[in-house]
Design a protein around this motif. Structure first.
Motif, PDB file in Angstrom:
ATOM      1  N   ALA A 102      -9.772   3.881   2.101  1.00 26.96           N
ATOM      2  CA  ALA A 102      -9.009   2.086   1.895  1.00 26.96           C
ATOM      3  C   ALA A 102     -10.184   0.562   2.099  1.00 26.96           C
ATOM      4  N   ALA A 152      -1.882  -0.849  -4.244  1.00 32.35           N
ATOM      5  CA  ALA A 152      -2.853  -0.161  -4.011  1.00 32.35           C
ATOM      6  C   ALA A 152      -2.306   1.561  -3.348  1.00 32.35           C
ATOM      7  N   TYR A 172      -2.188   2.466  10.003  1.00 35.59           N
ATOM      8  CA  TYR A 172      -2.421   1.637   8.579  1.00 35.59           C
ATOM      9  C   TYR A 172      -1.855   0.852   8.850  1.00 35.59           C
ATOM     10  N   MET A 183      -2.465   5.752  -2.036  1.00 33.01           N
ATOM     11  CA  MET A 183      -3.638   6.408  -1.631  1.00 33.01           C
ATOM     12  C   MET A 183      -2.298   7.706  -1.582  1.00 33.01           C
ATOM     13  N   VAL A 201      -8.727   9.075   5.369  1.00 33.59           N
ATOM     14  CA  VAL A 201      -8.322   7.130   4.553  1.00 33.59           C
ATOM     15  C   VAL A 201      -8.695   6.077   3.979  1.00 33.59           C
ATOM     16  N   GLN A 202      -9.237   5.927   5.851  1.00 30.10           N
ATOM     17  CA  GLN A 202      -9.477   4.273   6.345  1.00 30.10           C
ATOM     18  C   GLN A 202     -11.148   4.241   5.813  1.00 30.10           C
ATOM     19  N   LEU A 220      -6.847   4.066  -4.147  1.00 34.46           N
ATOM     20  CA  LEU A 220      -8.003   4.099  -2.941  1.00 34.46           C
ATOM     21  C   LEU A 220      -8.428   5.232  -3.461  1.00 34.46           C
ATOM     22  N   ASP A 221      -7.649   6.271  -3.908  1.00 34.62           N
ATOM     23  CA  ASP A 221      -7.948   7.400  -3.816  1.00 34.62           C
ATOM     24  C   ASP A 221      -9.203   7.965  -5.683  1.00 34.62           C
ATOM     25  N   LEU A 280      -8.823  -2.070   0.001  1.00 31.90           N
ATOM     26  CA  LEU A 280      -7.377  -2.572   0.433  1.00 31.90           C
ATOM     27  C   LEU A 280      -7.331  -4.309   0.558  1.00 31.90           C
ATOM     28  N   LEU A 325       0.949   4.825   0.834  1.00 31.02           N
ATOM     29  CA  LEU A 325       0.091   6.101   1.884  1.00 31.02           C
ATOM     30  C   LEU A 325       0.994   8.375   1.444  1.00 31.02           C
ATOM     31  N   ALA A 379       1.244  -1.246   0.260  1.00 36.51           N
ATOM     32  CA  ALA A 379       0.150   0.260  -0.499  1.00 36.51           C
ATOM     33  C   ALA A 379       0.823   1.428  -0.160  1.00 36.51           C
ATOM     34  N   TYR A 388     -14.463   2.928   7.292  1.00 38.76           N
ATOM     35  CA  TYR A 388     -14.685   2.577   6.499  1.00 38.76           C
ATOM     36  C   TYR A 388     -16.103   2.588   5.203  1.00 38.76           C
TER      37      TYR A 388
END
Ligand code: TNX
Length: 519
Positions: free
Chosen positions: A470, A453, A195, A455, A466-467, A408-409, A474, A180, A178, A511
């Motif tokens: 994701a 992935a 994370y 972000m 973010v979460q 993921l964004d 994710l 970030l 991932a 989530y």
């Protein structure tokens, strides 16, 4: 990290139907249904016998002469103790009722991260060739227990059972990452650690930190303090920004290492460098003035590639970051430079490749670096093209992170409040339903190091956002990277992942309740 939101406990208890602290409710019997593991293991057999039950006498057995194995045992104990309220000592003496972690030097076929797990009424036995495999197995054990095992408060009345089964498991790809972006918006050390915890729970093993961009420089460089005293002071939208001291970075690296997550640092260059150039305006060849920037345009900043001062600065930066990074990689970015001629760009990448190699690391760059002469040790990170030249760079490896699948964004639907849409709108199933081995034309399974992935954080102002973006995409990518293609199945995933929501509540992880998931 455990939940910081005590208020979510009762909600989670309701969701899982456990009795929490109310002894009048009979705990629901453990069903013999297949466990809802994510990522799905390569192979699992339910044996149908009585489950193992964690009790006041349960111990974790490990050969203490291997400090890494002992650390993994301690981390498992640290998950089990608060919620069960049991002492769960870590010991070298095996006995009935134990969870045993054993390294088997003769089991090379299990690979670096593979493991076998067998659960009976009397014991839980884990065997791995390497400590990383023991750690991955403990995450399986976590997921086999009720979600409330994640509680940081003691809960009564929960049957702490693990179904009787045997699992033999190992990953499809070595790189399950991932990324970030801590440059567009900054995230604290504790947020990054949380994370990392989430990645570890889903057997992901790389956290790529995008440490610099036009809007911010986020890592202390002792030989050039201006990078942070000037370059870290803002972010997209004009917030205060921030940066990691070298001690902070070392703390993140250590925390991740304990969880077998490799931190891969990225310093984006020659473009995406406005924050660095605001500290060193003499090295700028942008037509715009080098002042702090809080917008989201890309492609306009660049180091002067003919100025030797650029390479002297880059050498110092790479040297300091390489020295605090145990991973064998250094990511140079290299994406989206709209203000250099191709020849200038090519030369720059080749110079940086040499600097990175000189400091003992392999180069990684976004797919644009393919324009340069790359060594086979250098790694290409695909993001935009679904087709890359057949010969690649004489055997060099590729990380698949196609923006239309893994970003993921990107929004889940057109109505998602956060996120961008330039690449695609990505519902959970879109992220799940692709085969990295057949996704990029001219790139075959054996060319692929793994999946990642990213972000990007232009629209993502806090960790809860973010979460939200994701989870659960994710987890979809985690399964894409770990589980054999032949075992993967969307209908199964949408049911398995649904049962993880109570776990996220205990962990304080936000989530998206995507309607595609069988909540
Ligand atoms: C493209 S992907 C970028 C980033 C942006 C991202 C937003 C890549 C290598 N570059 O600079 O943040 O799009 O989705």
């Amino acid at each position: 990290m455990k939940s910081r939101f005590a208020g979510t406990l009762c909600i989670a208890a309701l969701l899982v139907g456990c009795s929490s602290t109310a002894p009048t409710t009979t705990p629901s019997p453990v069903s013999s249904a297949t466990p809802r593991l994510v990522p799905a293991p390569a192979s699992m057999t339910m044996s149908g016998g009585d489950p193992f039950t964690i009790a006041a006498t349960t111990t974790i057995v490990v050969d203490g002469s291997n400090p890494q194995a002992a650390r993994t045992a301690e981390l498992l104990a640290a998950v089990l103790r608060p919620s069960t309220g049991f002492p769960i000592p870590v010991t070298g003496n095996s006995g009935a009722g134990s969870i045993a972690l054993r390294l088997a030097p003769d089991r090379a076929s299990l690979g670096d991260e593979g493991y076998e797990l067998s659960v009976t009424r009397d014991s839980v036995r884990i065997v791995a060739y390497r400590p990383a495999g023991l750690f991955r197995a403990t995450q399986t054990v976590r997921q086999l227990l009720p979600p409330s095992i994640e509680s940081d408060m003691k809960l009564g009345g929960v049957p702490w059972t693990i179904p009787a089964l045997s699992i033999s498991d190992q990953p499809r790809f070595a790189w399950r990452g991932a990324m970030l972006d801590v440059a567009r918006h900054f995230f604290t050390v504790d947020e990054v650690k949380q994370y990392v915890d989430l990645l570890a729970l889903y057997k992901m093993n790389v956290l790529h930190l995008h440490l610099s961009d036009d809007q911010g420089w986020r890592i202390e460089i002792k030989s050039h303090p201006e990078l942070t005293t000037v370059g870290s002071k803002t972010q997209v939208g004009g917030g205060p920004g921030g940066f990691y001291t070298q001690a902070d970075y070392a703390d993140i690296v250590r925390y991740a290492q304990d969880r077998y997550v490799m931190i891969v640092p990225e310093i984006d260059m020659p473009g995406h460098t406005n924050a660095a150039l605001s500290a060193f305006p003499a090295l700028s060849c942008s037509t715009r003035p080098s002042v702090l920037y809080t917008g989201t345009d890309v492609g306009w900043s660049t180091f002067c590639v003919e100025n030797e001062g650029s390479y002297a600065l880059i050498d110092d930066i790479v040297r300091e970051i390489a020295a605090m990074t145990p991973a064998p990689y250094f990511h140079m970015g290299g994406d989206e430079v709209h203000v250099l001629k191709p020849a200038q760009y090519q030369l720059f990448v080749e110079r940086v490749q040499d600097i990175v190699n000189k400091h003992g690391k392999q180069l990684i760059g976004w797919e644009e670096i393919l324009q340069s002469r790359l060594k086979s040790s250098s790694v290409l990170q695909q993001w935009r093209n679904d087709s890359l030249p057949g010969a690649l760079h004489s055997g060099g490896k590729v990380i698949v992170s196609g923006a239309r699948k893994t970003y993921l964004d990107m929004k889940y639907t057109k109505d998602t409040e956060l996120g961008l849409t330039w690449a695609a709108i990505i519902e959970v199933r879109d992220a799940y339903d692709f085969n990295p081995g057949a996704y990029v034309k001219h790139v075959s399974e054996s060319d692929i190091l793994g999946v990642e992935a990213p972000m990007w954080s232009e629209t993502v102002r806090n960790i809860s956002a973010v979460q939200f973006l994701a989870v659960p995409r994710l987890q979809a990518i985690a399964e894409v990277g770990w589980t054999p293609q032949s075992v993967r199945n969307w209908e199964s995933f949408r049911e398995r992942i649904a049962t993880h929501a109570p776990r996220w509540n205990f962990l304080g992880v936000n989530y998206n309740r995507s309607p595609q998931i069988a909540w």
